[in-house]
Structure formats: C-alpha cells, structure tokens
Design a protein around this motif. Structure first.
Motif, PDB file in Angstrom:
ATOM      1  N   UNK A  31      -2.854 -14.173  -4.010  1.00 31.56           N
ATOM      2  CA  UNK A  31      -3.860 -13.832  -5.028  1.00 31.56           C
ATOM      3  C   UNK A  31      -5.242 -13.852  -4.401  1.00 31.56           C
ATOM      4  N   UNK A  35     -15.794 -12.266  -7.629  1.00 32.65           N
ATOM      5  CA  UNK A  35     -16.637 -12.690  -8.725  1.00 32.65           C
ATOM      6  C   UNK A  35     -18.080 -12.337  -8.387  1.00 32.65           C
ATOM      7  N   UNK A  45     -15.460 -12.471 -13.307  1.00 33.37           N
ATOM      8  CA  UNK A  45     -14.442 -11.804 -12.504  1.00 33.37           C
ATOM      9  C   UNK A  45     -14.663 -10.292 -12.501  1.00 33.37           C
ATOM     10  N   UNK A  48      -9.272  -8.253  -9.237  1.00 30.63           N
ATOM     11  CA  UNK A  48      -8.374  -9.199  -8.618  1.00 30.63           C
ATOM     12  C   UNK A  48      -7.117  -8.491  -8.123  1.00 30.63           C
ATOM     13  N   UNK A  97      -0.252 -17.053  -8.452  1.00 28.31           N
ATOM     14  CA  UNK A  97      -0.919 -16.834  -9.732  1.00 28.31           C
ATOM     15  C   UNK A  97      -1.490 -18.101 -10.345  1.00 28.31           C
ATOM     16  N   UNK A  98      -0.755 -19.182 -10.306  1.00 31.00           N
ATOM     17  CA  UNK A  98      -1.112 -20.342 -11.103  1.00 31.00           C
ATOM     18  C   UNK A  98      -1.764 -21.474 -10.308  1.00 31.00           C
ATOM     19  N   UNK A  99      -2.129 -21.210  -9.077  1.00 29.37           N
ATOM     20  CA  UNK A  99      -2.688 -22.269  -8.239  1.00 29.37           C
ATOM     21  C   UNK A  99      -4.208 -22.206  -8.202  1.00 29.37           C
ATOM     22  N   UNK A 100      -4.807 -23.293  -7.694  1.00 31.86           N
ATOM     23  CA  UNK A 100      -6.254 -23.360  -7.608  1.00 31.86           C
ATOM     24  C   UNK A 100      -6.785 -22.328  -6.607  1.00 31.86           C
ATOM     25  N   UNK A 101      -8.004 -21.829  -6.867  1.00 33.41           N
ATOM     26  CA  UNK A 101      -8.618 -20.815  -6.033  1.00 33.41           C
ATOM     27  C   UNK A 101      -9.624 -21.445  -5.082  1.00 33.41           C
ATOM     28  N   UNK A 102      -9.702 -20.877  -3.892  1.00 35.10           N
ATOM     29  CA  UNK A 102     -10.651 -21.320  -2.867  1.00 35.10           C
ATOM     30  C   UNK A 102     -11.638 -20.197  -2.613  1.00 35.10           C
ATOM     31  N   UNK A 103     -12.919 -20.573  -2.532  1.00 36.27           N
ATOM     32  CA  UNK A 103     -13.980 -19.580  -2.471  1.00 36.27           C
ATOM     33  C   UNK A 103     -14.545 -19.406  -1.065  1.00 36.27           C
ATOM     34  N   UNK A 104     -15.020 -18.195  -0.790  1.00 37.58           N
ATOM     35  CA  UNK A 104     -15.789 -17.928   0.407  1.00 37.58           C
ATOM     36  C   UNK A 104     -17.235 -18.345   0.223  1.00 37.58           C
TER      37      UNK A 104
END
Lengths: 112, 113
Positions: A31, A35, A45, A48, A97-104
């Motif tokens: 995923x 943003x 958003x 995606x 889909x359901x996991x935490x997101x990590x940002x750049x």
C-alpha cells in the motif's frame, strides 16, 4: 532500510508547468499513498495504491495523476500546476491495507 | 466526508507536566494511530491501536482505543523539551475505502523548560 524517500525536497513551479514528485520505499510495502498538508487542514488523501498496477482516488484527486508500475515506486504527477496546489506533499506506505502507514520527509511545492 | 475532532488545538505547558489530547468521531473506527510531526519533517508513527479498549504504551506515551470505537486519547507523562511538535491522530473508519486513513487537524505542543 531507507524507508520512504521523496524527491525533490523543495520545488517552485510557474502556473501551467508540469512536474513529477517521486516516492520510493524499500520495505516491500503493498500500500502506498499521497497526501497534501495545508495549514489548518491536516493531511488529505490525494491518491492511493493497494499494489502494483492498481491505483484509486482519494479525497482531493483533481489535478493529480498517479501510476504504480512497480511495488517500490509511486510517482505523483501534476499536469498543469495551479497556485491552489501550493502545499507540502507526503508519500506514505504500509505493509498492507490494514496496517500503520509510514511517511516520507515531504516535498514542499510552491506554484506562482 | 468523515471528520475527526482533535483537541486541544494547541497546548503550552511547563517541562515535567503531563499532557493529554484526544480525538473523537461520530462514526466507528477500526484503527487509531498517533503520529508526531517535527517542523519540516514527515509524521512519525508513535502508537498504533487495533482493538477497542486497547491500551498501549511507548516510553512516556500512552494511548487508548476507546471502547465505543469512536474515540482515542494520547497521554504524555513528564514532558520534556523534545516533545515539542504537532501530534496527529488518524483513524481508519469501519467500512471505509481500503486502507484509507482520516487525520485530525493536529495538536501543537509547546514545552517551556
């Protein structure tokens, strides 16, 4: 692991110009998302992708295109920049889909 | 669209004090995440919550997933100057588009040494 990388860090465009914001991740995440962050608006958003070859629109997709030809890369294209697209853009990724997101680290874009 | 109400908008506290902030929604969420953002940087994940009632700690940070599934709070104990930043809650609505998070507008924390 570099995590999520974004280039460029800063960009200034004139109205009508086009450009591509690059995003890459080396965590084999399925995923990925884009943003935009504006003062007082939080993160919204844009587009995606749940996997290579699959993309979909988010809350504010107008004026932006995306593609996902590989698992690692998820570029965001501005076809004809407008001043309303002045913002800070963040790419994020997650395992699925359901996991935490990590940002750049973000791209700060100014359109004059 | 769905919205998250995050409060307070800003806090100005003395070093050593405890901090509490929360997010509420009118609809049910499956996931609550808490992020911290420093100036010029991207949000960094602090705590992830996946079950109603779940209470999770990360050092001096503690977050809970409300039992109604419509709220979450984040507590910071014994604040220090490096806690300064903007804290965001994010939630994944039940039945929402796959994987899409909704973000609160942030709580700006200032800590006076």
């Amino acid at each position: 692991n570099a995590g999520v990388t974004q280039t460029p860090k800063f960009q200034v465009l004139k109205t009508g110009q086009s450009m591509t914001l690059q995003c890459a991740q080396d965590m084999n995440h399925e995923y990925m998302s884009w943003y935009r962050q504006d003062p007082g608006m939080g993160l919204r958003l844009i587009h995606y992708s749940v996997g290579a070859g699959i993309t979909d629109q988010g809350e504010v997709p107008n004026g932006y295109n995306v593609s996902r030809s590989t698992t690692e890369d998820f570029p965001l294209r501005l076809l004809s920049a407008a001043p309303s697209q002045t913002s800070v853009y963040f790419c994020a990724s997650s395992y699925s889909l359901d996991y935490e997101q990590y940002f750049g680290p973000g791209t700060r874009l100014t359109v004059t | 669209g769905q919205q998250l109400n995050q409060s307070p908008q800003s806090m100005f506290i003395q070093e050593g004090e405890d901090v509490s902030m929360n997010c509420t929604s009118s609809s049910i969420f499956n996931t609550w995440l808490w992020y911290k953002q420093d100036p010029g940087e991207g949000p960094v994940l602090l705590i992830a919550l996946y079950k109603a009632g779940e209470l999770t700690s990360n050092g001096r940070l503690t977050a809970q997933f409300g039992i109604t599934r419509k709220d979450s709070f984040l507590n910071i104990s014994a604040s220090i100057p490096s806690d300064v930043g903007i804290y965001f809650c994010a939630g994944r609505p039940a039945g929402g588009s796959q994987g899409n998070l909704i973000f609160g507008k942030g709580t700006k924390l200032s800590v006076k040494p």
